[in-house]
Design a protein around this motif. Structure first.
Motif, PDB file in Angstrom:
ATOM      1  N   GLY A  82    -123.624  67.456  13.913  1.00 36.20           N
ATOM      2  CA  GLY A  82    -122.182  67.310  13.811  1.00 36.20           C
ATOM      3  C   GLY A  82    -121.754  66.287  12.782  1.00 36.20           C
ATOM      4  O   GLY A  82    -122.477  65.319  12.503  1.00 36.20           O
ATOM      5  N   TYR A  83    -120.580  66.519  12.209  1.00 39.82           N
ATOM      6  CA  TYR A  83    -119.953  65.556  11.292  1.00 39.82           C
ATOM      7  C   TYR A  83    -118.458  65.527  11.588  1.00 39.82           C
ATOM      8  O   TYR A  83    -117.833  66.581  11.796  1.00 39.82           O
ATOM      9  CB  TYR A  83    -120.157  65.943   9.834  1.00 39.82           C
ATOM     10  N   SER A  84    -117.878  64.344  11.605  1.00 43.03           N
ATOM     11  CA  SER A  84    -116.435  64.229  11.794  1.00 43.03           C
ATOM     12  C   SER A  84    -115.873  63.124  10.909  1.00 43.03           C
ATOM     13  O   SER A  84    -116.563  62.151  10.570  1.00 43.03           O
ATOM     14  CB  SER A  84    -116.091  63.954  13.265  1.00 43.03           C
ATOM     15  N   TYR A  85    -114.598  63.297  10.547  1.00 45.37           N
ATOM     16  CA  TYR A  85    -113.907  62.350   9.674  1.00 45.37           C
ATOM     17  C   TYR A  85    -112.507  62.118  10.216  1.00 45.37           C
ATOM     18  O   TYR A  85    -111.849  63.054  10.678  1.00 45.37           O
ATOM     19  CB  TYR A  85    -113.837  62.901   8.250  1.00 45.37           C
ATOM     20  N   GLN A  86    -112.052  60.876  10.162  1.00 41.87           N
ATOM     21  CA  GLN A  86    -110.694  60.551  10.597  1.00 41.87           C
ATOM     22  C   GLN A  86    -110.088  59.522   9.660  1.00 41.87           C
ATOM     23  O   GLN A  86    -110.751  58.573   9.242  1.00 41.87           O
ATOM     24  CB  GLN A  86    -110.686  60.015  12.031  1.00 41.87           C
ATOM     25  N   ASN A  87    -108.821  59.739   9.339  1.00 43.99           N
ATOM     26  CA  ASN A  87    -108.097  58.813   8.468  1.00 43.99           C
ATOM     27  C   ASN A  87    -106.756  58.492   9.120  1.00 43.99           C
ATOM     28  O   ASN A  87    -105.928  59.376   9.332  1.00 43.99           O
ATOM     29  CB  ASN A  87    -107.888  59.442   7.086  1.00 43.99           C
ATOM     30  N   PHE A  88    -106.567  57.240   9.461  1.00 42.45           N
ATOM     31  CA  PHE A  88    -105.335  56.789  10.111  1.00 42.45           C
ATOM     32  C   PHE A  88    -104.599  55.845   9.165  1.00 42.45           C
ATOM     33  O   PHE A  88    -105.177  54.871   8.677  1.00 42.45           O
ATOM     34  CB  PHE A  88    -105.642  56.071  11.427  1.00 42.45           C
ATOM     35  N   SER A 143    -112.883  56.627   9.397  1.00 42.34           N
ATOM     36  CA  SER A 143    -114.147  56.678  10.129  1.00 42.34           C
ATOM     37  C   SER A 143    -114.912  57.938   9.760  1.00 42.34           C
ATOM     38  O   SER A 143    -114.322  58.991   9.512  1.00 42.34           O
ATOM     39  CB  SER A 143    -113.914  56.629  11.644  1.00 42.34           C
ATOM     40  N   ASN A 144    -116.228  57.808   9.703  1.00 43.33           N
ATOM     41  CA  ASN A 144    -117.138  58.930   9.503  1.00 43.33           C
ATOM     42  C   ASN A 144    -118.176  58.888  10.619  1.00 43.33           C
ATOM     43  O   ASN A 144    -118.643  57.806  11.006  1.00 43.33           O
ATOM     44  CB  ASN A 144    -117.843  58.834   8.150  1.00 43.33           C
ATOM     45  N   SER A 145    -118.542  60.054  11.121  1.00 40.60           N
ATOM     46  CA  SER A 145    -119.473  60.112  12.251  1.00 40.60           C
ATOM     47  C   SER A 145    -120.471  61.242  12.063  1.00 40.60           C
ATOM     48  O   SER A 145    -120.111  62.341  11.630  1.00 40.60           O
ATOM     49  CB  SER A 145    -118.699  60.315  13.559  1.00 40.60           C
ATOM     50  N   LEU A 146    -121.750  60.959  12.393  1.00 37.72           N
ATOM     51  CA  LEU A 146    -122.814  61.951  12.385  1.00 37.72           C
ATOM     52  C   LEU A 146    -123.413  62.031  13.784  1.00 37.72           C
ATOM     53  O   LEU A 146    -123.504  61.014  14.483  1.00 37.72           O
ATOM     54  CB  LEU A 146    -123.908  61.584  11.378  1.00 37.72           C
ATOM     55  N   PHE A 203    -116.764  52.696  10.738  1.00 43.18           N
ATOM     56  CA  PHE A 203    -115.326  52.474  10.634  1.00 43.18           C
ATOM     57  C   PHE A 203    -115.055  51.481   9.497  1.00 43.18           C
ATOM     58  O   PHE A 203    -115.759  50.479   9.362  1.00 43.18           O
ATOM     59  CB  PHE A 203    -114.760  51.894  11.935  1.00 43.18           C
ATOM     60  N   LYS A 204    -114.040  51.775   8.721  1.00 42.48           N
ATOM     61  CA  LYS A 204    -113.642  50.875   7.641  1.00 42.48           C
ATOM     62  C   LYS A 204    -112.141  50.650   7.726  1.00 42.48           C
ATOM     63  O   LYS A 204    -111.351  51.588   7.760  1.00 42.48           O
ATOM     64  CB  LYS A 204    -114.007  51.451   6.279  1.00 42.48           C
ATOM     65  N   GLN A 205    -111.750  49.394   7.759  1.00 46.96           N
ATOM     66  CA  GLN A 205    -110.336  49.037   7.873  1.00 46.96           C
ATOM     67  C   GLN A 205    -109.900  48.294   6.628  1.00 46.96           C
ATOM     68  O   GLN A 205    -110.548  47.350   6.181  1.00 46.96           O
ATOM     69  CB  GLN A 205    -110.099  48.178   9.110  1.00 46.96           C
ATOM     70  N   ASP A 206    -108.791  48.734   6.042  1.00 46.64           N
ATOM     71  CA  ASP A 206    -108.258  48.109   4.836  1.00 46.64           C
ATOM     72  C   ASP A 206    -107.019  47.307   5.203  1.00 46.64           C
ATOM     73  O   ASP A 206    -105.958  47.854   5.443  1.00 46.64           O
ATOM     74  CB  ASP A 206    -107.905  49.179   3.802  1.00 46.64           C
ATOM     75  N   ASN A 207    -107.181  46.006   5.251  1.00 46.82           N
ATOM     76  CA  ASN A 207    -106.080  45.106   5.571  1.00 46.82           C
ATOM     77  C   ASN A 207    -106.252  43.871   4.687  1.00 46.82           C
ATOM     78  O   ASN A 207    -106.688  42.826   5.127  1.00 46.82           O
ATOM     79  CB  ASN A 207    -106.094  44.740   7.049  1.00 46.82           C
ATOM     80  N   ASN A 254    -108.535  42.894   3.076  1.00 50.44           N
ATOM     81  CA  ASN A 254    -109.978  42.868   2.902  1.00 50.44           C
ATOM     82  C   ASN A 254    -110.572  44.069   3.622  1.00 50.44           C
ATOM     83  O   ASN A 254    -109.995  44.595   4.564  1.00 50.44           O
ATOM     84  CB  ASN A 254    -110.582  41.585   3.481  1.00 50.44           C
ATOM     85  N   TYR A 255    -111.773  44.508   3.191  1.00 49.67           N
ATOM     86  CA  TYR A 255    -112.424  45.624   3.852  1.00 49.67           C
ATOM     87  C   TYR A 255    -113.278  45.109   4.997  1.00 49.67           C
ATOM     88  O   TYR A 255    -114.178  44.290   4.796  1.00 49.67           O
ATOM     89  CB  TYR A 255    -113.300  46.402   2.854  1.00 49.67           C
ATOM     90  N   ASN A 256    -112.980  45.566   6.189  1.00 50.18           N
ATOM     91  CA  ASN A 256    -113.741  45.209   7.377  1.00 50.18           C
ATOM     92  C   ASN A 256    -114.429  46.460   7.894  1.00 50.18           C
ATOM     93  O   ASN A 256    -113.796  47.490   8.079  1.00 50.18           O
ATOM     94  CB  ASN A 256    -112.819  44.639   8.466  1.00 50.18           C
ATOM     95  N   THR A 257    -115.721  46.411   8.126  1.00 45.51           N
ATOM     96  CA  THR A 257    -116.468  47.579   8.584  1.00 45.51           C
ATOM     97  C   THR A 257    -117.129  47.297   9.927  1.00 45.51           C
ATOM     98  O   THR A 257    -117.484  46.168  10.247  1.00 45.51           O
ATOM     99  CB  THR A 257    -117.556  47.978   7.567  1.00 45.51           C
ATOM    100  N   SER A 258    -117.304  48.356  10.724  1.00 47.09           N
ATOM    101  CA  SER A 258    -118.005  48.251  12.000  1.00 47.09           C
ATOM    102  C   SER A 258    -118.690  49.581  12.262  1.00 47.09           C
ATOM    103  O   SER A 258    -118.371  50.597  11.656  1.00 47.09           O
ATOM    104  CB  SER A 258    -117.032  47.914  13.145  1.00 47.09           C
ATOM    105  N   THR A 259    -119.685  49.579  13.173  1.00 44.96           N
ATOM    106  CA  THR A 259    -120.405  50.796  13.525  1.00 44.96           C
ATOM    107  C   THR A 259    -120.419  50.966  15.037  1.00 44.96           C
ATOM    108  O   THR A 259    -120.318  50.000  15.787  1.00 44.96           O
ATOM    109  CB  THR A 259    -121.861  50.758  13.019  1.00 44.96           C
ATOM    110  N   ASP A 260    -120.527  52.226  15.458  1.00 46.54           N
ATOM    111  CA  ASP A 260    -120.552  52.563  16.877  1.00 46.54           C
ATOM    112  C   ASP A 260    -121.699  53.534  17.118  1.00 46.54           C
ATOM    113  O   ASP A 260    -121.741  54.614  16.532  1.00 46.54           O
ATOM    114  CB  ASP A 260    -119.217  53.204  17.281  1.00 46.54           C
ATOM    115  N   ASN A 261    -122.664  53.129  17.965  1.00 44.71           N
ATOM    116  CA  ASN A 261    -123.768  53.990  18.359  1.00 44.71           C
ATOM    117  C   ASN A 261    -123.503  54.485  19.778  1.00 44.71           C
ATOM    118  O   ASN A 261    -123.315  53.681  20.692  1.00 44.71           O
ATOM    119  CB  ASN A 261    -125.098  53.233  18.321  1.00 44.71           C
ATOM    120  N   ASN A 262    -123.483  55.816  19.968  1.00 44.41           N
ATOM    121  CA  ASN A 262    -123.109  56.378  21.263  1.00 44.41           C
ATOM    122  C   ASN A 262    -124.116  57.402  21.738  1.00 44.41           C
ATOM    123  O   ASN A 262    -124.582  58.234  20.958  1.00 44.41           O
ATOM    124  CB  ASN A 262    -121.716  57.020  21.168  1.00 44.41           C
ATOM    125  N   LEU A 263    -124.450  57.357  23.027  1.00 45.36           N
ATOM    126  CA  LEU A 263    -125.330  58.333  23.659  1.00 45.36           C
ATOM    127  C   LEU A 263    -124.577  58.987  24.812  1.00 45.36           C
ATOM    128  O   LEU A 263    -124.036  58.297  25.674  1.00 45.36           O
ATOM    129  CB  LEU A 263    -126.594  57.662  24.186  1.00 45.36           C
TER     130      LEU A 263
END
Length: 211
Positions: A81-87, A100-103, A134-138, A140-149
């Motif tokens: 799976g691949y998903s993309y979201q832009n808010f 956000s981008n997700s695999l 996840f990448k947030q533009d405010n 400065n660029y702030n990035t985070s990751t989410d690992n889910n099972l």
């Protein structure tokens, strides 16, 4: 452990429940299945007043998968799976953007229950691992990751257009999920939950080919 045992019990109950009537649809042992789910959505919200704000949310996802019937109406398979979201949001001229981008990868077992020559219900047990960035533009660029099972069950329905092609819809899920979020400051947040979800964000439509 109790949560996992509940999931295993419910799936085993679903696999053993019911027998198809003679003449109804049957997916024969040895049948291959290729399919995929595609979703796209866009929403806008605007408010003008003392505090004005406007938001735009764009999302897209695609999940191809392949399966094989190890016995009549019982399929094992693997999906990606691949998903993309832009808010984008603005409040009193202050603009904020998050992307956000997700695999994901998910082995699964699916049991079909025939209702007629064209319709069948199914229960799909799966183990799904996904990773999101996840990448947030405010300023400065702030990035985070989410690992889910995720370990659980997804119910759905199939409608066969002919002997090879079928439309399908997956509606909600019941299962256990565990995730670890790593923030841009390297802080970690862990969470786990057992839940039943029937909302529209957990509804998927797709097309499958059987041969």
């Amino acid at each position: 452990m109790k949560k996992l045992l509940i999931i295993v019990f419910l799936f085993a109950f679903g696999v053993s429940f019911g027998q198809e009537k003679e003449g109804n649809l049957s997916i024969k042992k040895g049948t291959w299945n290729l399919g995929g789910e595609l979703s796209f959505g866009k929403s806008n919200y605007e408010n003008k007043g003392a505090t004005s704000y406007e938001t735009t949310n764009l999302n897209f996802s695609f999940s191809p998968k392949a399966g094989y019937a190890i016995s009549d109406n019982l399929i094992i398979g693997l999906g990606l799976g691949y998903s993309y979201q832009n808010f984008e949001g603005s409040e009193n001229s202050f603009i904020q953007n998050m992307k956000s981008n997700s695999l994901s990868v998910f082995p699964y077992v699916r049991k079909h229950y025939s209702l007629s020559r064209k319709f069948s219900l199914y229960l799909q047990g799966e183990i799904k691992y996904s990773k999101s960035w996840f990448k947030q533009d405010n300023k400065n660029y702030n990035t985070s990751t989410d690992n889910n099972l995720f370990i659980g069950i997804r119910p759905g329905i199939n409608y066969f257009l002919n002997k090879n092609f079928a439309l399908e819809a997956s509606i909600g899920s019941l299962g256990y999920s565990k995730s670890k979020i790593i923030g841009y400051t390297s802080e970690e947040l862990k969470r786990d939950s057992f839940s039943l979800s029937l909302n529209s964000s957990n509804m998927f439509f797709g097309l499958s080919y059987y041969f």
